[in-house]
Design a protein around this motif. Structure first.
Motif, PDB file in Angstrom:
ATOM      1  N   ALA A  74       0.825  -1.207   0.000  1.00  0.00           N
ATOM      2  CA  ALA A  74       0.000   0.000   0.000  1.00  0.00           C
ATOM      3  C   ALA A  74       0.859   1.256   0.000  1.00  0.00           C
ATOM      4  CB  ALA A  74      -0.926  -0.005   1.213  1.00  0.00           C
ATOM      5  N   ARG A  75       1.971   1.210   0.701  1.00  0.00           N
ATOM      6  CA  ARG A  75       2.865   2.376   0.764  1.00  0.00           C
ATOM      7  C   ARG A  75       3.353   2.757  -0.621  1.00  0.00           C
ATOM      8  NH1 ARG A  75       8.668   2.985   1.907  1.00  0.00           N
ATOM      9  NH2 ARG A  75       9.008   5.031   2.869  1.00  0.00           N
TER      10      ARG A  75
ATOM     11  N   LEU B 178       2.114   1.645  -3.619  1.00  0.00           N
ATOM     12  CA  LEU B 178       1.013   1.852  -4.566  1.00  0.00           C
ATOM     13  C   LEU B 178       0.302   3.179  -4.319  1.00  0.00           C
ATOM     14  CD1 LEU B 178      -0.555  -1.727  -4.607  1.00  0.00           C
ATOM     15  CD2 LEU B 178       0.940  -0.701  -6.344  1.00  0.00           C
ATOM     16  N   GLY B 179       0.420   3.689  -3.109  1.00  0.00           N
ATOM     17  CA  GLY B 179      -0.246   4.944  -2.780  1.00  0.00           C
ATOM     18  C   GLY B 179      -1.739   4.799  -2.590  1.00  0.00           C
ATOM     19  N   ARG B 180      -2.180   3.619  -2.208  1.00  0.00           N
ATOM     20  CA  ARG B 180      -3.609   3.366  -1.982  1.00  0.00           C
ATOM     21  C   ARG B 180      -3.768   2.144  -1.092  1.00  0.00           C
ATOM     22  NH1 ARG B 180      -4.858  -1.265  -4.475  1.00  0.00           N
ATOM     23  NH2 ARG B 180      -3.823  -1.863  -6.422  1.00  0.00           N
ATOM     24  N   PRO B 181      -4.911   2.016  -0.428  1.00  0.00           N
ATOM     25  CA  PRO B 181      -5.168   0.796   0.344  1.00  0.00           C
ATOM     26  C   PRO B 181      -5.320  -0.400  -0.593  1.00  0.00           C
ATOM     27  CG  PRO B 181      -6.654   2.577   0.982  1.00  0.00           C
ATOM     28  CD  PRO B 181      -5.996   3.009  -0.280  1.00  0.00           C
TER      29      PRO B 181
ATOM     30  N   HIS C 254      -7.050  -3.887  -1.943  1.00  0.00           N
ATOM     31  CA  HIS C 254      -8.401  -4.450  -2.007  1.00  0.00           C
ATOM     32  C   HIS C 254      -8.297  -5.936  -2.311  1.00  0.00           C
ATOM     33  CE1 HIS C 254      -7.883  -4.377  -6.365  1.00  0.00           C
ATOM     34  NE2 HIS C 254      -7.647  -3.074  -6.308  1.00  0.00           N
TER      35      HIS C 254
ATOM     36  N   ASP D 208      -6.145  -7.536  -5.118  1.00  0.00           N
ATOM     37  CA  ASP D 208      -4.688  -7.446  -5.081  1.00  0.00           C
ATOM     38  C   ASP D 208      -4.042  -8.740  -4.634  1.00  0.00           C
ATOM     39  OD1 ASP D 208      -4.472  -4.745  -5.927  1.00  0.00           O
ATOM     40  OD2 ASP D 208      -4.990  -4.069  -3.910  1.00  0.00           O
TER      41      ASP D 208
ATOM     42  N   CYS E 122      -1.005  -9.504  -1.591  1.00  0.00           N
ATOM     43  CA  CYS E 122      -0.594  -8.640  -2.705  1.00  0.00           C
ATOM     44  C   CYS E 122       0.032  -9.397  -3.865  1.00  0.00           C
ATOM     45  CB  CYS E 122       0.362  -7.548  -2.208  1.00  0.00           C
ATOM     46  SG  CYS E 122       1.874  -8.166  -1.445  1.00  0.00           S
TER      47      CYS E 122
ATOM     48  N   ARG F  73       6.469   6.982  -8.855  1.00  0.00           N
ATOM     49  CA  ARG F  73       5.066   6.607  -9.043  1.00  0.00           C
ATOM     50  C   ARG F  73       4.381   7.538 -10.036  1.00  0.00           C
ATOM     51  NH1 ARG F  73       2.060   7.603  -3.945  1.00  0.00           N
ATOM     52  NH2 ARG F  73       3.333   5.917  -3.079  1.00  0.00           N
ATOM     53  N   THR F  74       4.733   8.822 -10.005  1.00  0.00           N
ATOM     54  CA  THR F  74       4.178   9.797 -10.935  1.00  0.00           C
ATOM     55  C   THR F  74       5.317  10.461 -11.698  1.00  0.00           C
ATOM     56  OG1 THR F  74       4.294  11.678  -9.418  1.00  0.00           O
ATOM     57  CG2 THR F  74       2.329  10.271  -9.281  1.00  0.00           C
TER      58      THR F  74
END
Length: 222
Positions: A12-13, A15-18, A20, A23, A52, A198-199
């Motif tokens: 999650a860290r 990926l920048g998202r929780p 689900h 995953d 994950c 990531r971006t």
């Protein structure tokens, strides 16, 4: 923190998202794999698949984590990952599967040989999976990446400017970065540097901080 929670936090860290449900692989898939192979996956590997193991960025952007239905036993090892060019694979010794977190072994194809040549990675499965995750991120897992054959001074700058995430015990590769930026540095004399964000802004920040001429830079393609 238990294994599943540790993997969940790690994924999650970056990926920048929780995370689900999609995953991870379903319990039914893992049970079917265990029944097919007549074995039990050790907790360190089972928890990774369940939390994950289906995340493309961490598991299949470069090397390939095998889905549960493709797990196989070969040369006394449970093979769970293939190298992207088929040069080697990674697995766990079958006689270590009763351990919670067994060591990972690398199987290398030898010309003319009918079996693989196996070498220990000197890391337990849970730690090795994280190192491989960072390697995946700088090789396509993060969409914005760069590579350079650079100089010792640049390598020192990168290693001091970004916190150490982890390193391989053999000393060949170290990973630095944060949640949205990962840098992989060789620690030998060749001074190879992989960087990814990531971006686009994350990679641009790395580029601005290092100020080097990249051999490849995704920013040039935008």
């Amino acid at each position: 923190m238990n294994l599943a929670d540790g993997y969940r936090e790690f994924a999650a860290r970056h990926l920048g998202r929780p995370l689900h449900g999609g995953d991870g692989h379903a319990a039914s898939e893992l049970t079917a794999a265990e029944q097919r192979l007549a074995l039990r996956l050790p907790p360190a590997l089972h928890a990774y698949y369940a939390t994950c193991g289906a995340v493309e960025a961490l598991n299949r952007s470069h090397n390939r984590l095998l889905p549960p239905q493709e797990l196989q036993c070969e040369d006394g090892h449970l093979v769970f990952m293939d190298e992207n060019q088929g040069v080697c694979c990674w697995g766990l010794r079958l006689d270590s599967l009763a351990e919670d977190d067994p060591q990972v072994w690398q199987g290398i194809s030898v010309a003319g040989g009918e079996t693989l040549e196996w070498h220990g990675e000197d890391l337990p499965c849970s730690q090795w999976l994280r190192l491989m995750g960072w390697w995946q991120l700088v090789n396509g897992g993060f969409a914005h990446a760069a590579y350079a054959q650079t100089t010792p001074s640049v390598m020192r700058q990168a290693s001091t400017q970004w916190p150490l995430l982890g390193r391989h015990p053999d000393g060949v590769m170290a990973f630095h970065g944060n949640a949205a930026q990962v840098l992989a540095l060789t620690t030998g004399g060749d001074c190879a540097l992989w960087a990814a964000g990531r971006t686009r802004a994350d990679l641009a920040a790395i580029d601005a901080a290092l100020g080097i001429a990249w051999d490849y830079n995704a920013l040039d393609e935008d």
